[in-house]
Every structure is written in structure tokens, then in C-alpha cells.
Write an enzyme that holds these catalytic residues in place. Structure first.
Site, mmCIF file in Angstrom:
data_model
loop_
_atom_site.group_PDB
_atom_site.id
_atom_site.type_symbol
_atom_site.label_atom_id
_atom_site.label_comp_id
_atom_site.label_asym_id
_atom_site.label_seq_id
_atom_site.Cartn_x
_atom_site.Cartn_y
_atom_site.Cartn_z
ATOM 1 N N THR A 140 34.899 35.378 34.335
ATOM 2 C CA THR A 140 33.524 35.219 34.815
ATOM 3 C C THR A 140 32.510 35.347 33.678
ATOM 4 O O THR A 140 32.806 35.886 32.616
ATOM 5 C CB THR A 140 33.221 36.266 35.888
ATOM 6 N N ASP A 159 32.052 43.970 30.687
ATOM 7 C CA ASP A 159 33.367 44.248 31.259
ATOM 8 C C ASP A 159 33.603 43.438 32.536
ATOM 9 O O ASP A 159 34.716 43.006 32.805
ATOM 10 C CB ASP A 159 33.509 45.748 31.576
ATOM 11 N N CYS A 160 32.536 43.261 33.300
ATOM 12 C CA CYS A 160 32.714 42.510 34.565
ATOM 13 C C CYS A 160 32.525 41.007 34.382
ATOM 14 O O CYS A 160 32.953 40.216 35.211
ATOM 15 C CB CYS A 160 31.782 43.056 35.642
ATOM 16 N N TYR A 161 31.826 40.630 33.316
ATOM 17 C CA TYR A 161 31.634 39.196 33.013
ATOM 18 C C TYR A 161 32.053 38.974 31.567
ATOM 19 O O TYR A 161 31.238 39.096 30.650
ATOM 20 C CB TYR A 161 30.167 38.803 33.190
#
Lengths: 390, 148
Positions: A72, A142-144
């Protein structure tokens, strides 16, 4: 026996539209009706008046979401066909403004610049079903995790695309001349030196807000024709200014009200949304806009019966005054004079040219008339009216 | 009288010479400059309308120009409008110097009369949607032999 004054509600008008009984005319047709029969009788006979305008409208743009990928991405810079979009909204939400030129455009380095491609052209290309290059850069989280993205997209590929124009439908606009000794290239077109031409940009008697001068029926939630689809007025527009000198009929004598509008881009058509290049100035978007006006009473009939002879604007110098913020004008002219092909400025005859398409404005008013007559388009009572300055 | 429009291309070493003066003085040709793009030390291009008492006098003037290295082409109207692109705003009507682009009133439709167009091409960059274009088709430049 005196007849009671006409009072119609939105509900009554909508009931007549649904029953296929509504009497709908365009703002041009209404001029003669009110002139011949008077506003009271016109209000008795006519339920809805349709308006239209088609012209370059800066302060337009598109909110879009381009969907996630794996890994992502939280895009911080986004381009569509090299035109930068504003990405600081969310991971894959953006806003593309129509005056944004392509990043590699020479701008005015070779004066006057041609501005062949910008945000407005991106929107038109999407509507034409073309494939556009979408590029994104990100710093990575970390999430993207992804730091870049490059893909070809069509309008159908975008999960969401909303035309959202913070300022459209200007209620009246300046007539531009150039009193300086050199040609100037402005958003009002090329103006020859020494006042040798005059450009104006309004549909006059067909223009939406000039038919509801004090914003009695056009407000938040008004259903409109926007870019070939149905849209809504969602707020008053930027620079909305009701505090201007007005004619006895209420019409502003200089630029006044504006509206913010939006609608589903995916339902629109490139016939009514066009990318525009203005020599020496930049890019923008020509937008087709039409607003139906309910004839609630004689006052609304009188407003919508306004003709080009009753509508005035001021002549403004774009050679020196406008750039230097000097509030001065060189007289008032009516739209009837402007449309006749020449006006008098400083005692001299000056040829005029429009920047707003009257044939297109008329088509929009007629499309709306058709849709309402056939019961396909109902009127919304505004949730709030626009600020009227009172 | 004989009137035609020509594109003249001046080689870079000729741009400082008074050709037009001589056309008037020695060949008795009236001229109307429709477009001129002349830069010192670079090729110059002019679009001129030339008017002489007859075809022979204009041709004599052209022969003179050719003898000095000027390339000449007769111009048919080289501007065309893409009617699918034009949205009938009317911006072009304010700059067309010969009224080839004009508004039909009261409809306010923008009409392009190709017969009146002199090919000055001012309208090409002014059109906000680039509906006016310079044809690159060679057919638009007429060979001298077809001169009527």
C-alpha cells in the site's frame, strides 16, 4: 373581481412536474412572457424557468481516489499526465485543480505562453475515456510501505471522481478593456492596446444567478445541470459578495454572487466539461451549468423576466487598473449593448467579443426544460439560501 | 486588379534588405502585411497580400523576389476550424482582423467564413480549445501553375 396573488410551493410545482403538467420555459422565453403579460400573470402561467451558462470557470477541480495497490501507499505527490494534483488529503485521495499546468509546461517563458495542457484537460481526457498516466511518490510508513506508483488509469478505473468547483456561475462579470499602450494577455483574453477591443463573459439574461438576483431559490441543495449530469449547489462560492450596487430590479451591476457546485464526474460528458488554454494566462475549465428556478410568485417571475437591456456591467481596464488593484471603471454597459457587437468607451466605439458561449448556454436551458417537462428532474428547496447581505 | 496572398520565406542573410520598398517602387505593387516574423540572422517569414494592376505585374514582382533568394508560395486559406472542438464562445471574433470569424446575431453563433480568411493565424493560439488549426496539408499551398 380581483384575483388572489399567486403563491406556489416547491411541493406544488414538483407535483405538477411529476404529473407532466408543469409549464417550463427558458429564461430567454420568459423575457417576452413577462413583458407581454406582466409578472403576476406570468407567475400564474409559468412554473419553472430554466437558465444556462457555458464558459471558462476558474476555481474548478476534481476530488478523486485512485485505489490502493500492494504494498500500500500513502501518496504525498501525485501527477496525472504530468499535471500535479494536491495529495495532502489522505493515502490515495487527491484534488486536481483546473488551473494547474503540466509540470513540464514552459509557462510564460516564451511569452505569451500557450498552456496547451493542464488540470482542465486532464478532466476532459478522463471524460473522453482516455488512458492517463498516474504517478505517485511517497515517503513510506509501516502501514503504507510503497514509495512510488506508476500506472495508467481511465475514469472507469478511479473508484471515485467528483467534480467539485468552489466558485462557479459568477453573477455578472467585468467587461475587460486595455487602456495601456501594449497588448495584454489576460484571463479575459487578448486585449489590444489603446482600447481597441472589449471582452465580456456572461450569458446575460440566460445566466443562472442573474435570474435570481437576491438568492431566493438558489441555495444549498439546489439540484442543477452540471457538466451534462445532475449536480448540486453545495455552498456559496469563494468571493461571493452580495454587497454590490444593484439595479432597481435587484440585479448586481458588477461581479457579485457565486456558487460552489459539485456532481459525479463519472456521469458527466466531455460535451459540457472542456479543458481550456488561455494564451499568456494559463489553463482552466469550461463548465456547463444550468439552474432551474421555481416561479413561486410574481416577484420570481419579474426576476426571471429580466432582459439583456436591464442587465449592466462595468468596463474595467486590464492594462493597468486591474493588476494594480485600482477600483475604477470606465462606465456601465448593458448586455444588450455588449451582444450588439460594440460599446462606447471614453467616447469611442469599441468592438466587443464574448468568452461565454451563448449557443451552449441556450442548449443547457433547453435540456433542463425538456427534462423538467418530462418529469425527469425535480426541484429542491434549498436547505439554506446563500448569504444575501441582509 | 490582381490580388493574391503569398507566404514569403527570406533566407537569413537577406533579412536586412529593403525588398518590400522595391516591390512598391519598381513593380508598383500594393502590399498588406498579414503576418511578419523577421529576426535578424535568422529566416524570416511574411504573409503578404500583394495587389497589382494585373497578374503579370504581380508575377514580375515575385520573380524579382525569387531572384534574390526569397522563397514564395501562394496561399490558399490555410486555416480550418474543427467544428467538433469549437464550443462557440466567440473569443476569436474579437481578434480576427478581416471579419472571417464573426457572430451571427441574434443567435450569437460563431461563423467561420473561409473565403474571407487571409491566413494570418491570429485565431489559432487565441482559441481556448484550439479548434482553429493551420493545415499542414500541402494541398493548401497552391503551386504557381494553378494561378488563375
Amino acid at each position: 373581481m380581483s384575483k388572489a396573488k399567486v403563491q406556489k410551493s416547491y411541493e406544488e410545482i414538483n407535483a405538477r412536474i411529476k404529473a407532466g403538467e408543469a409549464v417550463v420555459v427558458t429564461a430567454e422565453e420568459m423575457v417576452g412572457i413577462v413583458r407581454d403579460r406582466g409578472p403576476e400573470q406570468a407567475a400564474r402561467e409559468v412554473d419553472v424557468v430554466t437558465t444556462g451558462t457555458f464558459a471558462p470557470m476558474c476555481s474548478s477541480g476534481m476530488f478523486f481516489n485512485f485505489g490502493q495497490m500492494t504494498p500500500t501507499i500513502k501518496a504525498s505527490h501525485v501527477w496525472l499526465n504530468k499535471v500535479p494534483a494536491h495529495a495532502g488529503l489522505a493515502a490515495v485521495d487527491c484534488y486536481l485543480g483546473v488551473t494547474e499546468p503540466a509540470e513540464d509546461d514552459p509557462l510564460n517563458k516564451i511569452y505569451p505562453g500557450e498552456f496547451r495542457y493542464g488540470g482542465g484537460h486532464v478532466i476532459e481526457d478522463l471524460l473522453r475515456g482516455k488512458k492517463l498516466l498516474l504517478e505517485a511518490k511517497a515517503y513510506g510508513t509501516d502501514c503504507y510501505a510503497a514509495k512510488k506508483m506508476k500506472k495508467e488509469v481511465t475514469l472507469a478505473d478511479l473508484p471515485y471522481a467528483l467534480l467539485c468547483n468552489p466558485r462557479n456561475g459568477y453573477q455578472n462579470y467585468n467587461c475587460a478593456v486595455n487602456l495601456s499602450e501594449k497588448a495584454v494577455y489576460t484571463y479575459m483574453g487578448m486585449l489590444k492596446p489603446n482600447c481597441r477591443n472589449a471582452n465580456y463573459c456572461s450569458a446575460g439574461e440566460l445566466s443562472p444567478l442573474l435570474n435570481d438576483p437576491l438568492y431566493r431559490t438558489i441555495g444549498i441543495g439546489t439540484r442543477i445541470f452540471l457538466g451534462g449530469a445532475t449536480g448540486y449547489v453545495t455552498w456559496h462560492g469563494t468571493q461571493h459578495n452580495p454587497h454590490v450596487p444593484r439595479t432597481p430590479g435587484g440585479a448586481p451591476r458588477k461581479p457579485a454572487g457565486t456558487i460552489m457546485v459539485q456532481g459525479d464526474l463519472k456521469k458527466m460528458s466531455h460535451d459540457w466539461v472542456r479543458g481550456v488554454s488561455i494564451l499568456g494566462y494559463g489553463n482552466t475549465l469550461a463548465v456547463g451549468l444550468g439552474i432551474p428556478i421555481p416561479i413561486l410568485d410574481a416577484e420570481m417571475a419579474a426576476y426571471t423576466g429580466v432582459s439583456d437591456e436591464d442587465l449592466f456591467t462595468q468596463v474595467v481596464d486590464y492594462g493597468y487598473d486591474y493588476t494594480n488593484g485600482i477600483a475604477r471603471n470606465y462606465g456601465e454597459v448593458s448586455y444588450a449593448q455588449l451582444k450588439s457587437g460594440s460599446i462606447i468607451v471614453n467616447g469611442k466605439e469599441v468592438p466587443t467579443a464574448p468568452l461565454s458561449s451563448l449557443p451552449k448556454a441556450r442548449q443547457i436551458a433547453n435540456i433542463l426544460k425538456e427534462q423538467i417537462s418530462q418529469g425527469q428532474f425535480l426541484l429542491n428547496r434549498p436547505a439554506e439560501t446563500l448569504p444575501d447581505g441582509r | 486588379m490582381y490580388t493574391q496572398i503569398y507566404i514569403l520565406r527570406f533566407p537569413k542573410d537577406t533579412s536586412d534588405k529593403p525588398f518590400i520598398y522595391k516591390l512598391v517602387k519598381e513593380y508598383d505593387i500594393e502590399f498588406n502585411i498579414l503576418k511578419a516574423d523577421i529576426l535578424l540572422q535568422r529566416e524570416g517569414v511574411m504573409i503578404l497580400e500583394l495587389k497589382g494592376s494585373n497578374k503579370a505585374s504581380v508575377e514580375a514582382g515575385l520573380t524579382f523576389l525569387k531572384s534574390l533568394g526569397v522563397k514564395t508560395e501562394r496561399l490558399a486559406t490555410r486555416i480550418r476550424r474543427d467544428d467538433d472542438i469549437c464550443f462557440q464562445c466567440g473569443a476569436c471574433t474579437g481578434i480576427c482582423p478581416v471579419g472571417a470569424l464573426y457572430l451571427r446575431r441574434p443567435e450569437m453563433e460563431v461563423i467561420f467564413d473561409a473565403e474571407k480568411c487571409t491566413g494570418c493565424s491570429l485565431c489559432v493560439p487565441i482559441c481556448p480549445v484550439r479548434a482553429m488549426e493551420l493545415a499542414i496539408d500541402r494541398d493548401w499551398v497552391l503551386p504557381e501553375e494553378t494561378m488563375a
